[in-house]
Design a protein around this motif. Structure first.
Motif, PDB file in Angstrom:
ATOM      1  N   ASN B  31     -37.453  70.554  86.652  1.00  0.00           N
ATOM      2  CA  ASN B  31     -37.356  71.048  88.024  1.00  0.00           C
ATOM      3  C   ASN B  31     -38.130  72.360  88.170  1.00  0.00           C
ATOM      4  O   ASN B  31     -38.842  72.569  89.156  1.00  0.00           O
ATOM      5  CB  ASN B  31     -35.884  71.244  88.395  1.00  0.00           C
ATOM      6  CG  ASN B  31     -35.719  71.683  89.824  1.00  0.00           C
ATOM      7  OD1 ASN B  31     -36.087  70.965  90.746  1.00  0.00           O
ATOM      8  ND2 ASN B  31     -35.203  72.879  90.024  1.00  0.00           N
ATOM      9  N   VAL B  34     -41.869  71.551  88.532  1.00  0.00           N
ATOM     10  CA  VAL B  34     -42.343  71.101  89.847  1.00  0.00           C
ATOM     11  C   VAL B  34     -42.240  72.226  90.883  1.00  0.00           C
ATOM     12  O   VAL B  34     -43.075  72.340  91.772  1.00  0.00           O
ATOM     13  CB  VAL B  34     -41.657  69.798  90.351  1.00  0.00           C
ATOM     14  CG1 VAL B  34     -42.095  68.613  89.522  1.00  0.00           C
ATOM     15  CG2 VAL B  34     -40.148  69.892  90.369  1.00  0.00           C
ATOM     16  N   MET B  35     -41.214  73.080  90.717  1.00  0.00           N
ATOM     17  CA  MET B  35     -41.092  74.220  91.641  1.00  0.00           C
ATOM     18  C   MET B  35     -42.259  75.194  91.500  1.00  0.00           C
ATOM     19  O   MET B  35     -42.574  75.937  92.423  1.00  0.00           O
ATOM     20  CB  MET B  35     -39.791  74.988  91.372  1.00  0.00           C
ATOM     21  CG  MET B  35     -38.582  74.397  92.053  1.00  0.00           C
ATOM     22  SD  MET B  35     -37.085  75.294  91.593  1.00  0.00           S
ATOM     23  CE  MET B  35     -37.251  76.776  92.579  1.00  0.00           C
ATOM     24  N   ASN B  95     -22.286  74.283  88.611  1.00  0.00           N
ATOM     25  CA  ASN B  95     -22.300  74.008  90.038  1.00  0.00           C
ATOM     26  C   ASN B  95     -22.214  75.305  90.849  1.00  0.00           C
ATOM     27  O   ASN B  95     -22.872  75.454  91.875  1.00  0.00           O
ATOM     28  CB  ASN B  95     -21.150  73.063  90.400  1.00  0.00           C
ATOM     29  CG  ASN B  95     -21.310  72.509  91.801  1.00  0.00           C
ATOM     30  OD1 ASN B  95     -22.379  72.008  92.155  1.00  0.00           O
ATOM     31  ND2 ASN B  95     -20.281  72.615  92.606  1.00  0.00           N
ATOM     32  N   LEU B  97     -23.520  77.980  90.043  1.00  0.00           N
ATOM     33  CA  LEU B  97     -24.846  78.597  89.946  1.00  0.00           C
ATOM     34  C   LEU B  97     -25.908  77.744  90.625  1.00  0.00           C
ATOM     35  O   LEU B  97     -27.103  77.922  90.389  1.00  0.00           O
ATOM     36  CB  LEU B  97     -25.215  78.827  88.472  1.00  0.00           C
ATOM     37  CG  LEU B  97     -24.316  79.803  87.717  1.00  0.00           C
ATOM     38  CD1 LEU B  97     -24.633  79.765  86.227  1.00  0.00           C
ATOM     39  CD2 LEU B  97     -24.491  81.217  88.256  1.00  0.00           C
ATOM     40  N   ASP B  98     -25.451  76.783  91.420  1.00  0.00           N
ATOM     41  CA  ASP B  98     -26.363  75.904  92.149  1.00  0.00           C
ATOM     42  C   ASP B  98     -27.123  74.947  91.241  1.00  0.00           C
ATOM     43  O   ASP B  98     -28.201  74.469  91.589  1.00  0.00           O
ATOM     44  CB  ASP B  98     -27.373  76.711  92.977  1.00  0.00           C
ATOM     45  CG  ASP B  98     -27.013  76.670  94.446  1.00  0.00           C
ATOM     46  OD1 ASP B  98     -26.315  75.729  94.841  1.00  0.00           O
ATOM     47  OD2 ASP B  98     -27.422  77.580  95.178  1.00  0.00           O
ATOM     48  N   ILE B  99     -26.566  74.696  90.060  1.00  0.00           N
ATOM     49  CA  ILE B  99     -27.168  73.689  89.173  1.00  0.00           C
ATOM     50  C   ILE B  99     -26.432  72.386  89.458  1.00  0.00           C
ATOM     51  O   ILE B  99     -25.236  72.282  89.229  1.00  0.00           O
ATOM     52  CB  ILE B  99     -27.048  74.114  87.690  1.00  0.00           C
ATOM     53  CG1 ILE B  99     -27.728  75.477  87.487  1.00  0.00           C
ATOM     54  CG2 ILE B  99     -27.639  73.051  86.777  1.00  0.00           C
ATOM     55  CD1 ILE B  99     -27.561  76.057  86.104  1.00  0.00           C
ATOM     56  N   PRO B 100     -27.128  71.404  90.029  1.00  0.00           N
ATOM     57  CA  PRO B 100     -26.436  70.217  90.545  1.00  0.00           C
ATOM     58  C   PRO B 100     -26.064  69.194  89.473  1.00  0.00           C
ATOM     59  O   PRO B 100     -26.543  69.274  88.340  1.00  0.00           O
ATOM     60  CB  PRO B 100     -27.468  69.617  91.502  1.00  0.00           C
ATOM     61  CG  PRO B 100     -28.777  70.142  91.067  1.00  0.00           C
ATOM     62  CD  PRO B 100     -28.560  71.407  90.295  1.00  0.00           C
ATOM     63  N   PRO B 101     -25.226  68.198  89.843  1.00  0.00           N
ATOM     64  CA  PRO B 101     -24.957  67.086  88.936  1.00  0.00           C
ATOM     65  C   PRO B 101     -26.248  66.315  88.619  1.00  0.00           C
ATOM     66  O   PRO B 101     -27.239  66.448  89.340  1.00  0.00           O
ATOM     67  CB  PRO B 101     -23.986  66.196  89.710  1.00  0.00           C
ATOM     68  CG  PRO B 101     -23.583  66.953  90.912  1.00  0.00           C
ATOM     69  CD  PRO B 101     -24.555  68.047  91.132  1.00  0.00           C
ATOM     70  N   GLU B 104     -28.143  64.232  91.445  1.00  0.00           N
ATOM     71  CA  GLU B 104     -28.746  65.088  92.480  1.00  0.00           C
ATOM     72  C   GLU B 104     -29.928  65.880  91.909  1.00  0.00           C
ATOM     73  O   GLU B 104     -30.958  66.073  92.576  1.00  0.00           O
ATOM     74  CB  GLU B 104     -27.683  66.052  93.030  1.00  0.00           C
ATOM     75  CG  GLU B 104     -28.190  66.882  94.203  1.00  0.00           C
ATOM     76  CD  GLU B 104     -27.215  67.980  94.625  1.00  0.00           C
ATOM     77  OE1 GLU B 104     -26.008  67.874  94.347  1.00  0.00           O
ATOM     78  OE2 GLU B 104     -27.697  68.961  95.231  1.00  0.00           O
ATOM     79  N   MET B 108     -33.814  65.927  93.110  1.00  0.00           N
ATOM     80  CA  MET B 108     -34.555  67.157  93.426  1.00  0.00           C
ATOM     81  C   MET B 108     -35.918  67.157  92.722  1.00  0.00           C
ATOM     82  O   MET B 108     -36.936  67.532  93.298  1.00  0.00           O
ATOM     83  CB  MET B 108     -33.774  68.394  92.934  1.00  0.00           C
ATOM     84  CG  MET B 108     -32.745  68.912  93.898  1.00  0.00           C
ATOM     85  SD  MET B 108     -31.712  70.223  93.158  1.00  0.00           S
ATOM     86  CE  MET B 108     -32.889  71.559  93.010  1.00  0.00           C
ATOM     87  N   ALA B 111     -38.174  64.767  94.358  1.00  0.00           N
ATOM     88  CA  ALA B 111     -38.623  65.285  95.660  1.00  0.00           C
ATOM     89  C   ALA B 111     -39.835  66.196  95.477  1.00  0.00           C
ATOM     90  O   ALA B 111     -40.670  66.325  96.373  1.00  0.00           O
ATOM     91  CB  ALA B 111     -37.487  66.037  96.340  1.00  0.00           C
ATOM     92  N   GLY B 112     -39.911  66.816  94.310  1.00  0.00           N
ATOM     93  CA  GLY B 112     -41.038  67.698  94.024  1.00  0.00           C
ATOM     94  C   GLY B 112     -42.189  66.989  93.333  1.00  0.00           C
ATOM     95  O   GLY B 112     -43.143  67.637  92.889  1.00  0.00           O
TER      96      GLY B 112
END
Lengths: 103, 158
Positions: B31, B34-35, B95, B97-101, B104, B108, B111-112
């Motif tokens: 991730n 790609v970011m 979660n 820390l906004d680190i998804p399952p 998801e 992400m 998507a990138g």
């Protein structure tokens, strides 16, 4: 730190080009910064930028996931708006520091 | 001053273990790539495939036995449910820390522009059917095909 004239205004940016004083930012600067990245601002771009600035002002730690869940645009849409850097490019245009997030 | 090193523009990441540590290292690095505007391929093999099997992808765990970094004695790992509990605690914190399952997170990455592949040898060995795999898996590929996809970039093994 270097001084830079953007949209006729003298502002300070760091060595990655991020503005060091977010309060100096205005939309003309945002448009000019976007132009330097080859991005033409649309209403959707501004919605994202406003969200980023508001979140930053509220002290929220920004992440790609957070912006994707903001209801403004999904993550695929964010990549389309800010190709090659959905979070770092949008933050640069928004005049806020580069988000220190791994996600 | 030496010349500035060439930036990395492409990574291909191999995930061969099904524990939280390896899977999340793979997902975070992909991730992140790609970011940053890089190309990213993920190649799941051996137990790593559990991270792209529909029934197990969001149930991956960390080892409490034989994991020297785990701050509890291995013997306690024999207590039923301890691995589940330790894994739940890790996932809960991530979660926050906004680190998804896993599912998801893979979405992400896709998507990138990131691409997700599964190793043919492991699929054959574990007798896995295509329909058991997460729908976002692009293809089941040979190691030769993996190297072809990885051409011109860096290969990372988690």
């Amino acid at each position: 730190m270097v001084q830079k004239t953007i949209a006729g205004k003298n502002v300070e940016v760091n060595d990655e080009g991020y503005m060091t004083t977010p309060s100096e930012w205005n939309r003309e600067i945002g448009t000019a910064l976007a132009g330097e990245l080859g991005i033409t601002m649309t209403d959707k771009h501004w919605e994202v930028v406003d969200y980023l600035r508001n979140s930053f002002n509220e002290g929220v730690a920004l992440s790609l996931r957070k912006v994707g869940n903001s209801g403004i645009v999904d993550i695929k849409g964010l990549y389309a708006l800010f190709p090659g850097g959905p979070l770092k490019k949008s933050a640069l245009i928004a005049g806020i520091p580069k988000p220190a997030s791994c996600v | 001053m030496t010349d500035k090193p060439e930036p990395i523009t492409k990574v291909s990441i191999i995930c061969a273990s099904g524990d939280i540590e390896s899977v999340y290292a793979t997902l975070i690095m992909s991730n992140g790539a790609v970011m940053e505007g890089m190309e990213a391929n993920i190649f799941f093999t051996f137990w790593g495939i559990n991270a792209v099997k529909k029934h197990s992808m969001n149930k991956i765990k960390t080892a409490v036995i034989g994991n020297p970094a785990m701050p509890i004695p291995s013997i306690l790992g024999l207590i039923p449910g301890l691995s589940w509990l330790a894994s739940k605690a890790m996932m809960w914190r991530m979660n926050q820390l906004d680190i998804p399952p896993v599912d998801e997170f893979l979405e992400m990455i896709q998507a990138g522009g990131g691409r997700v592949f599964v190793c043919k040898a492991a699929v054959d060995m574990f007798m896995i059917k295509k329909e058991q795999l997460w729908d976002g898996v692009e293809d089941i590929i040979t190691v030769g095909k993996f190297y072809e996809l990885a051409a011109g970039g860096q290969i990372i093994f988690t």
